[in-house]
Structures are given as structure tokens and as C-alpha cells.
Design a protein around this motif. Structure first.
Motif, PDB file in Angstrom:
ATOM      1  N   GLY A 211      -7.599   6.388  -8.744  1.00 26.89           N
ATOM      2  CA  GLY A 211      -8.156   7.571  -9.370  1.00 26.89           C
ATOM      3  C   GLY A 211      -9.409   8.060  -8.669  1.00 26.89           C
ATOM      4  N   GLN A 212      -9.844   9.271  -9.019  1.00 23.30           N
ATOM      5  CA  GLN A 212     -11.023   9.861  -8.385  1.00 23.30           C
ATOM      6  C   GLN A 212     -12.280   9.049  -8.670  1.00 23.30           C
ATOM      7  N   ALA A 213     -12.306   8.359  -9.825  1.00 24.05           N
ATOM      8  CA  ALA A 213     -13.510   7.615 -10.196  1.00 24.05           C
ATOM      9  C   ALA A 213     -13.507   6.186  -9.665  1.00 24.05           C
ATOM     10  N   MET A 214     -12.414   5.769  -9.001  1.00 18.07           N
ATOM     11  CA  MET A 214     -12.336   4.397  -8.500  1.00 18.07           C
ATOM     12  C   MET A 214     -13.004   4.302  -7.131  1.00 18.07           C
ATOM     13  N   ALA A 215     -13.782   3.256  -6.936  1.00 21.87           N
ATOM     14  CA  ALA A 215     -14.421   3.017  -5.646  1.00 21.87           C
ATOM     15  C   ALA A 215     -13.396   2.424  -4.687  1.00 21.87           C
ATOM     16  N   VAL A 216     -13.185   3.099  -3.567  1.00 20.67           N
ATOM     17  CA  VAL A 216     -12.243   2.673  -2.549  1.00 20.67           C
ATOM     18  C   VAL A 216     -12.992   2.527  -1.229  1.00 20.67           C
ATOM     19  N   PRO A 217     -12.411   1.814  -0.241  1.00 22.20           N
ATOM     20  CA  PRO A 217     -13.101   1.681   1.052  1.00 22.20           C
ATOM     21  C   PRO A 217     -13.499   3.043   1.627  1.00 22.20           C
ATOM     22  N   ARG A 218     -14.644   3.082   2.289  1.00 19.38           N
ATOM     23  CA  ARG A 218     -15.211   4.331   2.801  1.00 19.38           C
ATOM     24  C   ARG A 218     -14.467   4.787   4.053  1.00 19.38           C
ATOM     25  N   LEU A 219     -13.211   5.110   3.852  1.00 17.54           N
ATOM     26  CA  LEU A 219     -12.371   5.634   4.926  1.00 17.54           C
ATOM     27  C   LEU A 219     -11.563   6.789   4.365  1.00 17.54           C
ATOM     28  N   PRO A 220     -11.232   7.768   5.168  1.00 20.38           N
ATOM     29  CA  PRO A 220     -10.414   8.877   4.668  1.00 20.38           C
ATOM     30  C   PRO A 220      -8.980   8.424   4.439  1.00 20.38           C
ATOM     31  N   GLY A 221      -8.296   9.117   3.544  1.00 13.25           N
ATOM     32  CA  GLY A 221      -6.902   8.800   3.284  1.00 13.25           C
ATOM     33  C   GLY A 221      -6.578   8.814   1.812  1.00 13.25           C
ATOM     34  N   VAL A 222      -5.292   8.682   1.521  1.00 15.30           N
ATOM     35  CA  VAL A 222      -4.804   8.571   0.148  1.00 15.30           C
ATOM     36  C   VAL A 222      -4.701   7.086  -0.178  1.00 15.30           C
ATOM     37  N   TRP A 223      -5.340   6.671  -1.260  1.00 14.82           N
ATOM     38  CA  TRP A 223      -5.484   5.248  -1.547  1.00 14.82           C
ATOM     39  C   TRP A 223      -4.640   4.816  -2.740  1.00 14.82           C
ATOM     40  N   TYR A 224      -3.986   3.659  -2.566  1.00 14.93           N
ATOM     41  CA  TYR A 224      -3.300   2.975  -3.655  1.00 14.93           C
ATOM     42  C   TYR A 224      -4.041   1.658  -3.912  1.00 14.93           C
ATOM     43  N   VAL A 225      -3.979   1.202  -5.163  1.00 20.82           N
ATOM     44  CA  VAL A 225      -4.722   0.011  -5.550  1.00 20.82           C
ATOM     45  C   VAL A 225      -3.797  -0.963  -6.266  1.00 20.82           C
ATOM     46  N   HIS A 226      -4.059  -2.250  -6.064  1.00 21.75           N
ATOM     47  CA  HIS A 226      -3.383  -3.322  -6.806  1.00 21.75           C
ATOM     48  C   HIS A 226      -4.448  -4.029  -7.614  1.00 21.75           C
ATOM     49  N   GLU A 227      -4.288  -4.039  -8.942  1.00 15.87           N
ATOM     50  CA  GLU A 227      -5.304  -4.602  -9.830  1.00 15.87           C
ATOM     51  C   GLU A 227      -4.752  -5.813 -10.562  1.00 15.87           C
ATOM     52  N   ARG A 228      -5.676  -6.683 -10.955  1.00 12.86           N
ATOM     53  CA  ARG A 228      -5.306  -7.788 -11.844  1.00 12.86           C
ATOM     54  C   ARG A 228      -6.295  -7.828 -12.999  1.00 12.86           C
ATOM     55  N   GLN A 229      -5.823  -8.296 -14.123  1.00 16.04           N
ATOM     56  CA  GLN A 229      -6.647  -8.308 -15.323  1.00 16.04           C
ATOM     57  C   GLN A 229      -7.578  -9.507 -15.316  1.00 16.04           C
ATOM     58  N   GLN A 230      -8.846  -9.268 -15.607  1.00 18.15           N
ATOM     59  CA  GLN A 230      -9.823 -10.344 -15.689  1.00 18.15           C
ATOM     60  C   GLN A 230      -9.786 -10.972 -17.076  1.00 18.15           C
ATOM     61  N   GLU A 231     -10.540 -12.051 -17.241  1.00 15.29           N
ATOM     62  CA  GLU A 231     -10.558 -12.739 -18.531  1.00 15.29           C
ATOM     63  C   GLU A 231     -11.063 -11.832 -19.638  1.00 15.29           C
ATOM     64  N   GLY A 232     -12.013 -10.960 -19.338  1.00 18.76           N
ATOM     65  CA  GLY A 232     -12.526 -10.053 -20.356  1.00 18.76           C
ATOM     66  C   GLY A 232     -11.604  -8.899 -20.667  1.00 18.76           C
ATOM     67  N   GLY A 233     -10.506  -8.764 -19.916  1.00 16.70           N
ATOM     68  CA  GLY A 233      -9.549  -7.689 -20.156  1.00 16.70           C
ATOM     69  C   GLY A 233      -9.687  -6.522 -19.214  1.00 16.70           C
ATOM     70  N   ARG A 234     -10.774  -6.433 -18.438  1.00 17.54           N
ATOM     71  CA  ARG A 234     -10.957  -5.309 -17.524  1.00 17.54           C
ATOM     72  C   ARG A 234     -10.155  -5.535 -16.256  1.00 17.54           C
ATOM     73  N   PRO A 235      -9.545  -4.470 -15.722  1.00 19.11           N
ATOM     74  CA  PRO A 235      -8.789  -4.615 -14.465  1.00 19.11           C
ATOM     75  C   PRO A 235      -9.733  -4.758 -13.273  1.00 19.11           C
ATOM     76  N   LEU A 236      -9.333  -5.559 -12.314  1.00 16.98           N
ATOM     77  CA  LEU A 236     -10.140  -5.804 -11.124  1.00 16.98           C
ATOM     78  C   LEU A 236      -9.314  -5.472  -9.885  1.00 16.98           C
ATOM     79  N   PRO A 237      -9.741  -4.485  -9.061  1.00 17.46           N
ATOM     80  CA  PRO A 237      -9.015  -4.208  -7.812  1.00 17.46           C
ATOM     81  C   PRO A 237      -9.170  -5.381  -6.841  1.00 17.46           C
ATOM     82  N   TRP A 238      -8.066  -5.797  -6.238  1.00 20.87           N
ATOM     83  CA  TRP A 238      -8.163  -6.878  -5.247  1.00 20.87           C
ATOM     84  C   TRP A 238      -7.399  -6.544  -3.964  1.00 20.87           C
ATOM     85  N   LEU A 239      -6.607  -5.465  -3.990  1.00 27.08           N
ATOM     86  CA  LEU A 239      -5.923  -4.995  -2.786  1.00 27.08           C
ATOM     87  C   LEU A 239      -5.965  -3.479  -2.762  1.00 27.08           C
TER      88      LEU A 239
END
Length: 916
Positions: free
Chosen positions: A249-277
Motif C-alpha cells: 500500500g501507499q502507506a507501507m514503507a518499502v525499499p528506497r528504489l523505484p518500482g511496483v512493490w509486493y510484500v510478504h507479511e507474517r503475523q507477530q505475537e501481538g497480532g500486527r503484520p510484519l513485512p519480511w519479504l
């Protein structure tokens, strides 16, 4: 549309408006005949003044969005050079390493990443870790060494190169060699240990789209560039590999490179998703988090696209308590996770990139007559291995899969050594199935055996290499001299006076004392009081030992032991003499520590530890450490000048004393402290002071061929069953693992009734309908194939089966179909054993006679009313859900004419025969 309008449209400019002649009030106006556009100040300057600017710039200037890419290319170009070697594979990043903090103890290690191009064009990443080191320069030296080997081996490897495996083997061999290397101060100088030696490939920080836009605003060189900068359109040229990707999404922090970004997230213990790929759909590159560095991302290999293989898994577990005189004790425990992805998802450690089916089997063998360590490990092993599997998206090489299992066991061992069960121990056998690939590892005297129909059973993960490594470690740890030849158990302490007094002769007493000596003073027979005589006491003690050993050297049956003993006492004399020459008082203090451990039989009590340190029991860690600093720290530092190994061992003993004195809580202490294994989890007294027990794994990874496989994980209690007997059992019960586990445990109990027995039996049917084909080859005509499922008019499934039920104490008594109550005293184990014997009788029957024989067995033994139904003693047509999910899981998977394995429901223990 004229040329000027087309030009404006191409650059996204608004249409031309008519200019006006004349000047603005109070100043000059625009030039006559030109086109002008009026902008509000908030659009341009953010102030209150209005500005009028040309709508067609004389020179179009576009913001360069590729600064990060250019910097990354420059960094990577530098990383492609290592000394005289240059990495020349286009599009493949060069080998790179980083130094990471290790999970086990305060240590660091190098992690090497090697990239190769597969035949299909995807980028594959292989990771390899160096040995554990105490300092970062040592780890950097390892990483530089491995990186140099990778440069040399992989620089010319093309896509699909057949030599890739040989290059990987060479790299693995060098990593294994580094385990034995100790770097000197001279080695730890130069470029290989400088900060620039590690992490040469570019790292990227992250930013949201809004942050990137603000940075772009700050970086423009003029108002004209800001106004007329063309918005760059990013194209999706690639699709990510593997499941569960989502568009960032527009509000997600992605690597500082141009392009269209996809993210793979996993759920943390507190329930919040964590991007890892992250995946850049414009460039086709993947990025992963840097280990231990939040906010930094590096390029990664292409994730593994998981495959589903035609493998059907069923398992049976039997953990039989010992029949020891002091009472039955369940020392062995088992864990069978047949659906590993579901378990991982429930524990918020998803494993979306592994092949399916995925299953984990763990069998733990309790040692020292205790289940403390086995229970600790059985409950926690999955919590060690799942995070490591979850953190990997790349296709795991065989050696990486073994490394994951090894790291998991080492981390589990470290936790066990700090737990209340620290002095108990356990062996372990682990089998991890990913698709068709089976990875196995063992510790202690546990075994894993694989059987095939009409083939001899094969021992997996042979222990020869692990035992060789253990023998090298034992020699360095001053282990008993006669351990390898006589198979003597290991002791943390030297032989005591009572044991020596029981020796049959003076020669045997002398050889036993020297062989069992835990330190040089005991080998020479020098007490702390003897050492007060100064340096001359050492040669006198040596001469006395040599004189006493002469008669042993003259006897053939004692000569080898005497020669080993003579070598040890001479080595001990040289060591003690060097201690005494440096400082007699330091030597006495060291001997005092060693003899304290001997007197306490390896496990020092809090009272003795506190008395030696000059503190009160339960004084706390700070006070205990102060006691060490006050009396011992400077002395051990002084000793390190002549013997670093004994100084380190002395400090390890002091650490054990400090912990014993600091804590007031009790822990389990074994009554029998001897151990018959050299590799196991736990045993703090045999690891922390001197490493008599280690973690050298025996491992193997293999690909399963089509067919029916029978896998058995066995604890030491089943050592009486050899591979030939297991192959025979596989012929009878190979497709019924529960019955197989019961038979193995029963046979093992006959040969060693005083020991607990643990068994996990697993049936792996690989390929489509292989079991039916193999049964046809075994018993003649092929049985009827499974019919198309019978359905009721309402669409429910139905099946016709006969059930042989045995009720036992604890089963539900509210059973309207019960023929009779359970006999008094019949346990679940008794019922299952009786059903196993029924299955063995039925295995002798020809297929055509099986239905009538099963009906006769039901009539004779079944506790269900259906046993009286003629002629098949069947339940009739059974609807799905009629008898519960446990019943359905078996009944609807049986083929027509098939016998089920033993299973339980609330009614009792069953076996089924399918009629239709």
C-alpha cells in the motif's frame, strides 16, 4: 492539435491559454504574443504571492529517480572484486557475508550468501554459516575465507552447470575445516578482518510513498523542475514466486528504489503484520531483512514455489514405560505433527514456501533414569525449528536443511542446560518430511530405520562420522583412556576411593586410577597437601607411577592399557611441573578446584560452592561473582600464561560454583551419574566443566521413490531389534503403523523389560495407488479398487464396514451398541495389544477368506452388538458423521476388502474391515 499542443500533452501540461499584453499593475507584464498560465502561490511557493510562469519550458528537466540504483550498482561493482579475482557473472550478485549474533551463548559467526543462476533463469541463494567464535574479527576471518573459496569456485558457474554440486561440496568441506581452526593474532590482521570485509553488497532502507515524494521535493534544483517533473509510470514486468503476496500500500514503507512493490507479511505475537519479504515487480528482484539489523534490506534469491507431492502419511506412536523395580516410569516421549503447516500457522510461524505434505516426528529418549530432559525437549523442539523454517523463503539445499535441524537442537540444548532439568539428559531422533524429501538426524543411541516392501531395512543417519568427531573431542577433554576400547561409561569426576578399593589387584587399581583421572593431579596421585612440597614432588610421583606400571607392561592382556596410562602420566607430569614452575600457590588452588569436583561427583552442592567462594548459599549472582573476583580471577589469568586450556576449565568450574552458590532453588540431581553416551542433549555436569558429552549430529537427507515406505524411529530400549527383524515387521504391519509400533514395543520389552521403549512408526505411501500395486505383487490377484463413493439421496457419503471393538476402562459407558462392558482391569494398552494380535492372525489369511475370518474374530472378541449380525458381523451402511470424526477418518479412507489400522474412539479401540 498543432505541434505545440501535442508537446504539452506529452509532458502532461495543461492546455495553452491566451496571454495578455501589457504589464501587471506596478510592474512589467508578460511578453506580448506568448502563452502564460497563472498559478496560486500554494501550488508553487507555499506563500501568499502569485506567480506567472511559462507553460512550455525552454528545456524539460525530469527528476532522476535512479540515484539509489546507481549507488547500489557502484557498491556491487566494488563487491565483485576480491584481490586478484573478479566476479564476472552478469545479473548474479557476488558472494557476500555478514557477521551475526548466534542464538547459543555469547558468540558470533559468519553467514555466507552465494548466488547462482538456475537453468530457468531464477536466482538461487545458498546460505552457509561458519563456526561459532568469541570475537567479531575471528568471525570476519571465517567469512573472508569462505568468500574467497566461493569466488574461486562459483565465478564461472553458469545456469544449470553440472559442476555446481561439486563446488558446493568444496565450500562445505572448507566450512567443516574451519571448525578445527584457531586463528592466531597474526591471522587477525589485514583486510580480511576490517569492517569493510563484511556486507559488501548494497543495503537499502525503507520509506513510504509520501516520504519518497517529500524527499523528491527537497532534491529538485529549481521551481521549474518541481513544476514540470513528469510522474514516472512503473510497469509490472514480473510476478512474485510462491503464495500469499500482496500489493504494498501507499502507506507501507518499502525499499528506497523505484518500482511496483509486493510484500510478504507474517503475523507477530501481538497480532500486527510484519513485512519480511519484498518483491519489485518492475525489476523482478527480491529483498529480505538483514539479520539483526532492523530497517535494512538486501537482495535475496527467488523464493521457492512450493509443490504438492502425492505422499500419504499415517503414523503410530508407542511410549512404553519401564518395568523397573522402583516403579514404571515413562522416560521416552514422542511428538508427531502430520500437518506441519497447520501447526505452524496456529503458532504464528507460517511456512508457506515449503513443499507439501510436510510432517515432523520427534522421539526423545530419557537418560539417567529421568524424564525431565525428555519432557523439556519434547514440548519445545517445535518452537525451535518452526521459526527457522518460517524465516526461509528460498529453496533449502540438503545441507541447509540439516543446518536448520542442528541449530534447533543446539538452541534447545542451551535452554535445557539452564533449566531445572539441567543434569538429566536425552537422546533424540528427528525426521522432517517436506514433499518427497526426508531429512533425519539422531543423537545418543536413538535410531531411524527405513524399510521397503521385499527389501532389507536400512539404517538412516549412520553414526560413524559423528562418533569419530566425538572421539576427537573426548581426547581433547581428558576423557577416560579406556572409553573406546572397553566401552566404559563417562563420569565427570575421577574414580573415588571406594571404587579403587574394589579393584581386584594393585595393577588394576593403578590402571583404573589413571584411566578415570579427570585431571593431571589425579593421574599422578598428587593431593593438594602433596603439592606443598614444591616442584620436586612431580618427578618423584612420575617415577613412582612408571615403576608401578612396569609389571603391567610385561603382561600381554594389560600392555595396551599400560602404554596408554604411561603416556598420560608423563603428559600430566609435564603439565603439573609447568604449573609449579610458574607459581606453586596457583597450582594448589587449581588442584583444590579439581578435587572439589571429584569429591562432589561432578555436581557441586550450593553449600560446598558457597563455602569455597566465601559467601552464603543463595547470595545472588553479584555476590557470587564478587567471591570469584576476590580470590580466583587474578590467579586464573596468571595460569593462562602457561596453560590456557586449564585456565579456561578452571573458570568454567568457578562459573558452576557461582551459579550453585547464587541460587537457592533446588534442581534434580541424579543418583547414578555415569552416562553411556557421548552425544546427547542435557548433562550440564558433562558439558560445562569439560565436554565429555557433545552434540555431534548424525544426519542424512534422501529423496523418496514411488512405493510404500515404512519409517521407524526407535529409542535405546529397542536396541534388541535389529534391521532384519524390523524388515519382517514391516512386511506384516508396514501399512498399519499403530500396530507396528505396538509390536516393536512388545518385542523390545521382552529383551529389556527394565527399560522404557519409545517408537514412532510412519507409513509413507509415495505416488498414486502404489500400495495396491505392491499388495498385488505380494498376494496374487489385485484386490478390488476403491469404489466410487456411495451417496445417499441427500448427498451424504456412506460405507459398509465391519467393526471389531474392544472396550477398556475409561471408554464411554453410554454406548447403545455395546454388546457387553469392558472386562475389569483391561486398559487401553491391553485392548490395543489384543487387536494387534488379531491383525497378525488375519495377516496369515488369504484375501478371499478375509471377510469370513474377520466376522469370526468379531463374534469371538468384539464388544459391539454388530458381532452377532450374520453373515458378516457388520454395522451395515454407515453414514458420514454417524460414529464421529475419528471413525469417519478411517472408514471412508479404506479400500474395499481392506483392513484398517488400530484406532480409538470414545467407544473404545477398533479395527475395521470394509465390505462395500
Amino acid at each position: 492539435m498543432d505541434a505545440a499542443e501535442r508537446n504539452r500533452a506529452a509532458y502532461g501540461m495543461p492546455p495553452e491559454v491566451e496571454g495578455r499584453e501589457g504589464g501587471r499593475q506596478g510592474g512589467r507584464g508578460p511578453a506580448p504574443g506568448s502563452a502564460w498560465v497563472k498559478f496560486r502561490a500554494t501550488q508553487v511557493l507555499g506563500g501568499s504571492a502569485a506567480g506567472i510562469f511559462s507553460s512550455v519550458p525552454p528545456e524539460y528537466v525530469q527528476k532522476d529517480n535512479s540515484n539509489q540504483e546507481k549507488e547500489a550498482e557502484e557498491v556491487e561493482a566494488t563487491a565483485c572484486r576480491m584481490g586478484e579475482m573478479t566476479w564476472q557473472l552478469p545479473g548474479v550478485p557476488p558472494p557476500d557475508f555478514s557477521v551475526i549474533n548466534d542464538d547459543v551463548g555469547p558468540s558470533v559467526r559468519a553467514e555466507l550468501n552465494v548466488f547462482t543462476r538456475k537453468a530457468d533463469g531464477t536466482l538461487r541463494e545458498m546460505r552457509l554459516r561458519g563456526p561459532r567464535r568469541k570475537t567479531v574479527p575471528e568471525a570476519r576471518k571465517d567469512g573472508s575465507d569462505l568468500r574467497r573459496v566461493a569466488f574461486h569456485r562459483f565465478a564461472a558457474v553458469g545456469p544449470g552447470d553440472a559442476a555446481k554440486g561439486a563446488h558446493a561440496e568444496a565450500l562445505l568441506a572448507r566450512a567443516q575445516e574451519l571448525e578445527e581452526v584457531q586463528w592466531t593474532a597474526v591471522d587477525l590482521m589485514g583486510e580480511d578482518v576490517a569492517e569493510g570485509a563484511e556486507r559488501r553488497l548494497p543495503e537499502f532502507t525503507t520509506a513510504t510513498q509520501a516520504e519518497k515524494f517529500k524527499e523528491q521535493e527537497k532534491s529538485v534544483s529549481s521551481l521549474r523542475e518541481w513544476i514540470y517533473a513528469k510522474k514516472e509510470e512503473q510497469l509490472e514486468n514480473y510476478q512474485p514466486a510462491g503464495p500469499s503476496w500482496s500489493l504494498a500500500g501507499q502507506a507501507m514503507a518499502v525499499p528506497r528504489l523505484p518500482g511496483v512493490w509486493y510484500v510478504h507479511e507474517r503475523q507477530q505475537e501481538g497480532g500486527r503484520p510484519l513485512p519480511w519479504l519484498f518483491f519489485n515487480a518492475s525489476s523482478g528482484k527480491y529483498y529480505r531483512r538483514v539479520h539483526g539489523t532492523p530497517g535494512s534490506w538486501v537482495q535475496a534469491g527467488t523464493p521457492h514455489h512450493p509443490e504438492s507431492h502425492p505422499v500419504t502419511i499415517s503414523s503410530g506412536v508407542m511410549c512404553q514405560p519401564s518395568a523397573a523395580p522402583e516403579g514404571a516410569r515413562k522416560d521416552d516421549l514422542a511428538v508427531a505433527l502430520l500437518d506441519l503447516p497447520r501447526t505452524a500457522q496456529a503458532l504464528k510461524q507460517p511456512v508457506p514456501f515449503i513443499d507439501k505434505p510436510a510432517a515432523l516426528f520427534v522421539l526423545v529418549d530419557g537418560l539417567r533414569s529421568s524424564n525431565g530432559a525428555s519432557e523439556f525437549c519434547a514440548k519445545r523442539f517445535h518452537s525451535q525449528i518452526l521459526p527457522r523454517l518460517s524465516a526461509r523463503s528460498d529453496p533449502l539445499e540438503d545441507h541447509e536443511l540439516v543446518a536448520v535441524m542442528r541449530d534447533s537442537l543446539e538452541s534447545l540444548d542451551a535452554a535445557l542446560l539452564d533449566s531445572a532439568a539441567r543434569f538429566s539428559g536425552c537422546g533424540v531422533a528427528v525426521a522432517l518430511l517436506l514433499g518427497r524429501r526426508l531429512a533425519v538426524c539422531t543423537l545418543g543411541d536413538c535410531r531411524v530405520v527405513l524399510c521397503r516392501k521385499r527389501r532389507q531395512a536400512r539404517l538412516l543417519a549412520p553414526t560413524a562420522a559423528a562418533h569419530c568427531a566425538a572421539e576427537r573431542r573426548l581426547r581433547a577433554a581428558y576423557a577416560p583412556l579406556d572409553l573406546a576400547t572397553a566401552g566404559r561409561p563417562l563420569h565427570a569426576a575421577s574414580a573415588g576411593a571406594e571404587l579403587l578399593a574394589a579393584a581386584p589387584s594393585d595393577s588394576e587399581r593403578l590402571l583404573l586410577r589413571i584411566a578415570r583421572a579427570a585431571h593431571p593431579f589425579a593421574a599422578l596421585g598428587l593431593s593438594v597437601a602433596n603439592l606443598q612440597g614444591g616442584v620436586p614432588v612431580v618427578p618423584r610421583a612420575l617415577a613412582e607411577c612408571e615403576e608401578q606400571l612396569q609389571p603391567c607392561l610385561a603382561q600381554d592382556h594389560l600392555r595396551e592399557r599400560a602404554e596408554n596410562a604411561l603416556a598420560r602420566v608423563r603428559e600430566a607430569a609435564a603439565e603439573v611441573e609447568s604449573f609449579m614452575s610458574m607459581d606453586a600457590y596457583v597450582t594448589q588452588i587449581l588442584a583444590e578446584l579439581y578435587y572439589l569436583v571429584d569429591e562432589e561427583d561432578g555436581i557441586v552442592t550450593p553449600k560446598r560452592a558457597a563455602a569455597l567462594l566465601g559467601v552464603e548459599p543463595g547470595c545472588g549472582e553479584a555476590a557470587a561473582q564478587a567471591g570469584i573476583d576476590r580470590r580466583y580471577r587474578a590467579l586464573m589469568t596468571q595460569l593462562a600464561a602457561v596453560s590456557p586450556s586449564h585456565a579456561q576449565r578452571g573458570l568454567r568450574i568457578l562459573a558452576e560454583l557461582a551459579e550453585a552458590a547464587a541460587k537457592s532453588g533446588a534442581w534434580w540431581v541424579p543418583t547414578e551419574k555415569a552416562v553411556g553416551v557421548t552425544r546427547a542433549l542435557g548433562f550440564r555436569d558433562l558439558k560445562r566443566q569439560r565436554p565429555l558429552v557433545g552434540l555431534e549430529l548424525a544426519s542424512e537427507v534422501l529423496q523418496l521413490e514411488d512405493g510404500l515406505h515404512f519409517l521407524a524411529l526407535l529409542t535405546d530400549g529397542a536396541r534388541g531389534l535389529d534391521e532384519v527383524r524390523l524388515a519382517q515387521l514391516a512386511e506384516v504391519h508396514g501399512s498399519r503403523p499403530k500396530a507396528a509400533s505396538l509390536r516393536i514395543a512388545a518385542d523390545a520389552g521382552k529383551s529389556a523389560p527394565e527399560e522404557a521403549v519409545g517408537v514412532i512408526a510412519v507409513t509413507l505411501q509415495v505416488g498414486v495407488e502404489t500400495e495396491a500395486r505392491e499388495r498385488a505383487s505380494d498376494k496374487g490377484p489385485e484386490p478390488k479398487k476403491r469404489k466410487v463413493e456411495n451417496l445417499t439421496p441427500g448427498g451424504k457419503r456412506k460405507v459398509r464396514v465391519a467393526s471389531l471393538l474392544m472396550k477398556y476402562s475409561g471408554a464411554s459407558e453410554a454406548d447403545s451398541l455395546a454388546r457387553r462392558k469392558a472386562p475389569s482391569g483391561r486398559t487401553q494398552a491391553n485392548a490395543e495389544k489384543a487387536l494387534m494380535e488379531v491383525l497378525e492372525e488375519l495377516a496369515k489369511v488369504q484375501p478371499k477368506e478375509l471377510a469370513s475370518k474377520f466376522a469370526a474374530m468379531c463374534e469371538a472378541f468384539s464388544d459391539c452388538k454388530s458381532a452377532t449380525n450374520k453373515p458378516h458381523a457388520d454395522l451395515g451402511w454407515v453414514l458420514e458423521g454417524q460414529f464421529g470424526k475419528e471413525f469417519d477418518a478411517v472408514a471412508f479412507e479404506l479400500e474395499v476388502g481392506g483392513l484398517s489400522d488400530i484406532f480409538t474412539t470414545p467407544r473404545g479401540a477398533h479395527i475395521l474391515y470394509r465390505l462395500a
